[in-house]
Design a protein around this motif. Structure first.
Motif, PDB file in Angstrom:
ATOM      1  N   ILE A   8       0.838  -1.207   0.000  1.00 41.74           N
ATOM      2  CA  ILE A   8       0.000   0.000   0.000  1.00 41.74           C
ATOM      3  C   ILE A   8       0.872   1.257   0.000  1.00 41.74           C
ATOM      4  O   ILE A   8       0.605   2.213  -0.730  1.00 41.74           O
ATOM      5  CB  ILE A   8      -0.940  -0.016   1.216  1.00 41.74           C
ATOM      6  CG1 ILE A   8      -1.894  -1.209   1.133  1.00 41.74           C
ATOM      7  CG2 ILE A   8      -1.737   1.287   1.293  1.00 41.74           C
ATOM      8  CD1 ILE A   8      -2.610  -1.516   2.434  1.00 41.74           C
ATOM      9  N   GLY A   9       1.922   1.260   0.820  1.00 45.54           N
ATOM     10  CA  GLY A   9       2.809   2.421   0.877  1.00 45.54           C
ATOM     11  C   GLY A   9       3.478   2.700  -0.453  1.00 45.54           C
ATOM     12  O   GLY A   9       3.604   3.855  -0.867  1.00 45.54           O
ATOM     13  N   THR A  10       3.899   1.642  -1.153  1.00 46.71           N
ATOM     14  CA  THR A  10       4.523   1.810  -2.471  1.00 46.71           C
ATOM     15  C   THR A  10       3.530   2.390  -3.470  1.00 46.71           C
ATOM     16  O   THR A  10       3.871   3.295  -4.252  1.00 46.71           O
ATOM     17  CB  THR A  10       5.043   0.452  -2.984  1.00 46.71           C
ATOM     18  OG1 THR A  10       6.010  -0.063  -2.067  1.00 46.71           O
ATOM     19  CG2 THR A  10       5.675   0.609  -4.360  1.00 46.71           C
ATOM     20  N   ALA A  11       2.303   1.888  -3.460  1.00 49.51           N
ATOM     21  CA  ALA A  11       1.284   2.393  -4.383  1.00 49.51           C
ATOM     22  C   ALA A  11       0.972   3.857  -4.114  1.00 49.51           C
ATOM     23  O   ALA A  11       0.813   4.650  -5.051  1.00 49.51           O
ATOM     24  CB  ALA A  11       0.015   1.546  -4.260  1.00 49.51           C
ATOM     25  N   ILE A  12       0.899   4.224  -2.842  1.00 44.71           N
ATOM     26  CA  ILE A  12       0.647   5.628  -2.503  1.00 44.71           C
ATOM     27  C   ILE A  12       1.778   6.504  -3.026  1.00 44.71           C
ATOM     28  O   ILE A  12       1.552   7.558  -3.628  1.00 44.71           O
ATOM     29  CB  ILE A  12       0.496   5.795  -0.976  1.00 44.71           C
ATOM     30  CG1 ILE A  12      -0.796   5.135  -0.492  1.00 44.71           C
ATOM     31  CG2 ILE A  12       0.507   7.281  -0.588  1.00 44.71           C
ATOM     32  CD1 ILE A  12      -0.955   5.133   1.023  1.00 44.71           C
ATOM     33  N   SER A  13       3.001   6.078  -2.809  1.00 46.05           N
ATOM     34  CA  SER A  13       4.164   6.871  -3.221  1.00 46.05           C
ATOM     35  C   SER A  13       4.217   7.077  -4.732  1.00 46.05           C
ATOM     36  O   SER A  13       4.667   8.126  -5.210  1.00 46.05           O
ATOM     37  CB  SER A  13       5.447   6.177  -2.753  1.00 46.05           C
ATOM     38  OG  SER A  13       6.586   6.969  -3.000  1.00 46.05           O
ATOM     39  N   LEU A  14       3.729   6.100  -5.494  1.00 41.24           N
ATOM     40  CA  LEU A  14       3.811   6.169  -6.958  1.00 41.24           C
ATOM     41  C   LEU A  14       2.649   6.913  -7.605  1.00 41.24           C
ATOM     42  O   LEU A  14       2.636   7.088  -8.824  1.00 41.24           O
ATOM     43  CB  LEU A  14       3.867   4.750  -7.537  1.00 41.24           C
ATOM     44  CG  LEU A  14       5.116   3.933  -7.202  1.00 41.24           C
ATOM     45  CD1 LEU A  14       4.987   2.529  -7.775  1.00 41.24           C
ATOM     46  CD2 LEU A  14       6.377   4.614  -7.715  1.00 41.24           C
ATOM     47  N   GLY A  15       1.689   7.354  -6.830  1.00 40.11           N
ATOM     48  CA  GLY A  15       0.523   8.031  -7.388  1.00 40.11           C
ATOM     49  C   GLY A  15       0.902   9.240  -8.235  1.00 40.11           C
ATOM     50  O   GLY A  15       1.723  10.063  -7.819  1.00 40.11           O
ATOM     51  N   LEU A 122      -4.736  16.029  -1.883  1.00 38.38           N
ATOM     52  CA  LEU A 122      -4.298  15.127  -2.940  1.00 38.38           C
ATOM     53  C   LEU A 122      -3.942  13.731  -2.443  1.00 38.38           C
ATOM     54  O   LEU A 122      -3.553  12.879  -3.249  1.00 38.38           O
ATOM     55  CB  LEU A 122      -3.090  15.728  -3.668  1.00 38.38           C
ATOM     56  CG  LEU A 122      -3.389  16.961  -4.535  1.00 38.38           C
ATOM     57  CD1 LEU A 122      -2.112  17.514  -5.134  1.00 38.38           C
ATOM     58  CD2 LEU A 122      -4.396  16.630  -5.631  1.00 38.38           C
ATOM     59  N   GLN A 123      -4.057  13.485  -1.159  1.00 41.29           N
ATOM     60  CA  GLN A 123      -3.775  12.132  -0.690  1.00 41.29           C
ATOM     61  C   GLN A 123      -4.798  11.150  -1.249  1.00 41.29           C
ATOM     62  O   GLN A 123      -5.990  11.456  -1.296  1.00 41.29           O
ATOM     63  CB  GLN A 123      -3.776  12.078   0.836  1.00 41.29           C
ATOM     64  CG  GLN A 123      -2.550  12.717   1.454  1.00 41.29           C
ATOM     65  CD  GLN A 123      -2.090  11.994   2.707  1.00 41.29           C
ATOM     66  OE1 GLN A 123      -2.849  11.301   3.348  1.00 41.29           O
ATOM     67  NE2 GLN A 123      -0.830  12.172   3.050  1.00 41.29           N
ATOM     68  N   PRO A 124      -4.360   9.974  -1.676  1.00 40.49           N
ATOM     69  CA  PRO A 124      -5.308   8.947  -2.166  1.00 40.49           C
ATOM     70  C   PRO A 124      -6.009   8.304  -0.969  1.00 40.49           C
ATOM     71  O   PRO A 124      -5.577   7.276  -0.449  1.00 40.49           O
ATOM     72  CB  PRO A 124      -4.392   7.961  -2.902  1.00 40.49           C
ATOM     73  CG  PRO A 124      -3.074   8.092  -2.216  1.00 40.49           C
ATOM     74  CD  PRO A 124      -2.967   9.524  -1.773  1.00 40.49           C
ATOM     75  N   TRP A 125      -7.110   8.884  -0.568  1.00 44.00           N
ATOM     76  CA  TRP A 125      -7.719   8.512   0.703  1.00 44.00           C
ATOM     77  C   TRP A 125      -8.227   7.080   0.738  1.00 44.00           C
ATOM     78  O   TRP A 125      -8.322   6.470   1.810  1.00 44.00           O
ATOM     79  CB  TRP A 125      -8.822   9.505   1.050  1.00 44.00           C
ATOM     80  CG  TRP A 125      -8.264  10.826   1.488  1.00 44.00           C
ATOM     81  CD1 TRP A 125      -8.246  11.990   0.781  1.00 44.00           C
ATOM     82  CD2 TRP A 125      -7.590  11.103   2.723  1.00 44.00           C
ATOM     83  NE1 TRP A 125      -7.610  12.981   1.490  1.00 44.00           N
ATOM     84  CE2 TRP A 125      -7.206  12.463   2.687  1.00 44.00           C
ATOM     85  CE3 TRP A 125      -7.276  10.339   3.837  1.00 44.00           C
ATOM     86  CZ2 TRP A 125      -6.522  13.072   3.738  1.00 44.00           C
ATOM     87  CZ3 TRP A 125      -6.590  10.942   4.884  1.00 44.00           C
ATOM     88  CH2 TRP A 125      -6.224  12.283   4.827  1.00 44.00           C
ATOM     89  N   ALA A 126      -8.553   6.508  -0.419  1.00 46.70           N
ATOM     90  CA  ALA A 126      -8.962   5.097  -0.422  1.00 46.70           C
ATOM     91  C   ALA A 126      -7.801   4.218   0.030  1.00 46.70           C
ATOM     92  O   ALA A 126      -7.974   3.320   0.874  1.00 46.70           O
ATOM     93  CB  ALA A 126      -9.445   4.692  -1.812  1.00 46.70           C
ATOM     94  N   MET A 127      -6.618   4.463  -0.519  1.00 45.92           N
ATOM     95  CA  MET A 127      -5.454   3.676  -0.121  1.00 45.92           C
ATOM     96  C   MET A 127      -5.042   3.969   1.317  1.00 45.92           C
ATOM     97  O   MET A 127      -4.635   3.068   2.059  1.00 45.92           O
ATOM     98  CB  MET A 127      -4.285   3.949  -1.063  1.00 45.92           C
ATOM     99  CG  MET A 127      -4.501   3.464  -2.479  1.00 45.92           C
ATOM    100  SD  MET A 127      -3.009   3.606  -3.473  1.00 45.92           S
ATOM    101  CE  MET A 127      -3.640   3.218  -5.102  1.00 45.92           C
ATOM    102  N   VAL A 128      -5.141   5.231   1.716  1.00 46.78           N
ATOM    103  CA  VAL A 128      -4.829   5.587   3.104  1.00 46.78           C
ATOM    104  C   VAL A 128      -5.794   4.876   4.049  1.00 46.78           C
ATOM    105  O   VAL A 128      -5.406   4.405   5.122  1.00 46.78           O
ATOM    106  CB  VAL A 128      -4.897   7.118   3.299  1.00 46.78           C
ATOM    107  CG1 VAL A 128      -4.750   7.486   4.771  1.00 46.78           C
ATOM    108  CG2 VAL A 128      -3.805   7.797   2.478  1.00 46.78           C
ATOM    109  N   GLY A 129      -7.064   4.775   3.639  1.00 45.69           N
ATOM    110  CA  GLY A 129      -8.050   4.076   4.452  1.00 45.69           C
ATOM    111  C   GLY A 129      -7.727   2.591   4.579  1.00 45.69           C
ATOM    112  O   GLY A 129      -7.881   2.005   5.662  1.00 45.69           O
ATOM    113  N   VAL A 130      -7.277   1.979   3.477  1.00 42.36           N
ATOM    114  CA  VAL A 130      -6.879   0.570   3.531  1.00 42.36           C
ATOM    115  C   VAL A 130      -5.676   0.403   4.453  1.00 42.36           C
ATOM    116  O   VAL A 130      -5.586  -0.557   5.234  1.00 42.36           O
ATOM    117  CB  VAL A 130      -6.556   0.048   2.118  1.00 42.36           C
ATOM    118  CG1 VAL A 130      -5.952  -1.341   2.186  1.00 42.36           C
ATOM    119  CG2 VAL A 130      -7.813   0.023   1.263  1.00 42.36           C
ATOM    120  N   GLY A 131      -4.740   1.336   4.380  1.00 42.41           N
ATOM    121  CA  GLY A 131      -3.579   1.281   5.274  1.00 42.41           C
ATOM    122  C   GLY A 131      -3.998   1.382   6.726  1.00 42.41           C
ATOM    123  O   GLY A 131      -3.459   0.683   7.590  1.00 42.41           O
TER     124      GLY A 131
END
Length: 214
Positions: A8-15, A122-131
């Motif tokens: 999840i952290g990698t996906a967030i970083s690559l957004g 701009l944070q991808p809140w769906a991914m942050v929520g999964v994290g």
């Protein structure tokens, strides 16, 4: 938990969205300061979300097959399925490439407060929520879980840290190369969003189903 948080952290970083915005900030007047404000706000948001989860759980994961643990898994499953559906929809109906957002024309006049607010928006809140739902399983009595949570927050911020350091150490080269990167991100934004949504969505969905039936 460790592997899930790293994915999840990698996906967030690559957004692509926040990285493009960050490069615009770095290219603006007082860009290094604005970039640092954006970076710190981004990291603070991630830490705040994890801190809220830890406060709710007391730093101890809920027992297996209890209502709290099942609710966290179901929440991940719902978000994972939603991400897969979203990625599939964007793949079937891609949006045409577009240039910088309207606010980019006013980026030179943006304040540090604006830069910090932009990071939150701009944070991808769906991914942050999964994290956050994944962090429910953290046991803060162990060093490994402390390292996993810290690594997740830092990994999700890594692209910003690298670009900020590059802009500080080699401003002239960074300006040209980062703007070339921004152009590439804008041209491939749709493909990146679809790919990240599908990959993370499928990963989270699969893991959630496994946790429910295990």
């Amino acid at each position: 938990m460790f592997l899930d948080l790293m994915v999840i952290g990698t996906a967030i970083s690559l957004g692509p969205l926040h990285n493009s915005a960050f490069i615009l900030l770095l290219s603006s007047r007082r860009g290094v300061r604005k970039g640092l404000t954006f970076l710190l706000s981004w990291l603070a948001n991630l830490v705040a979300v994890i801190a809220c989860v830890v406060l709710l759980t007391g730093g101890r994961p809920p027992a297996h097959n209890t209502a709290p643990s099942t609710a966290a898994i179901v929440a991940k499953l719902v978000v994972g399925v939603a991400m897969v559906i979203y990625g599939a929809h964007r793949h079937r109906r891609p949006r045409p490439p577009h240039g910088p957002p309207r606010w980019a024309a006013r980026i030179d006049a943006a304040s540090l407060v604006t830069a910090g607010t932009l990071a939150w928006l701009l944070q991808p809140w769906a991914m942050v929520g999964v994290g956050a739902a994944t962090a429910v399983d953290a046991d803060l009595s162990t060093l490994d879980d402390w390292l996993a949570l810290s690594g997740y927050c830092l990994l999700a911020t890594l692209s910003l840290v690298v670009m900020e350091m590059y802009a500080v150490w080699a401003p002239s080269a960074a300006n040209a190369r980062l703007n070339a990167l921004r152009s590439w991100l804008e041209q491939h934004q749709e493909q990146l969003i679809v790919t990240l949504s599908l990959l993370v969505g499928l990963w989270v969905t699969g893991r959630s189903i496994y946790e429910l039936v295990a």
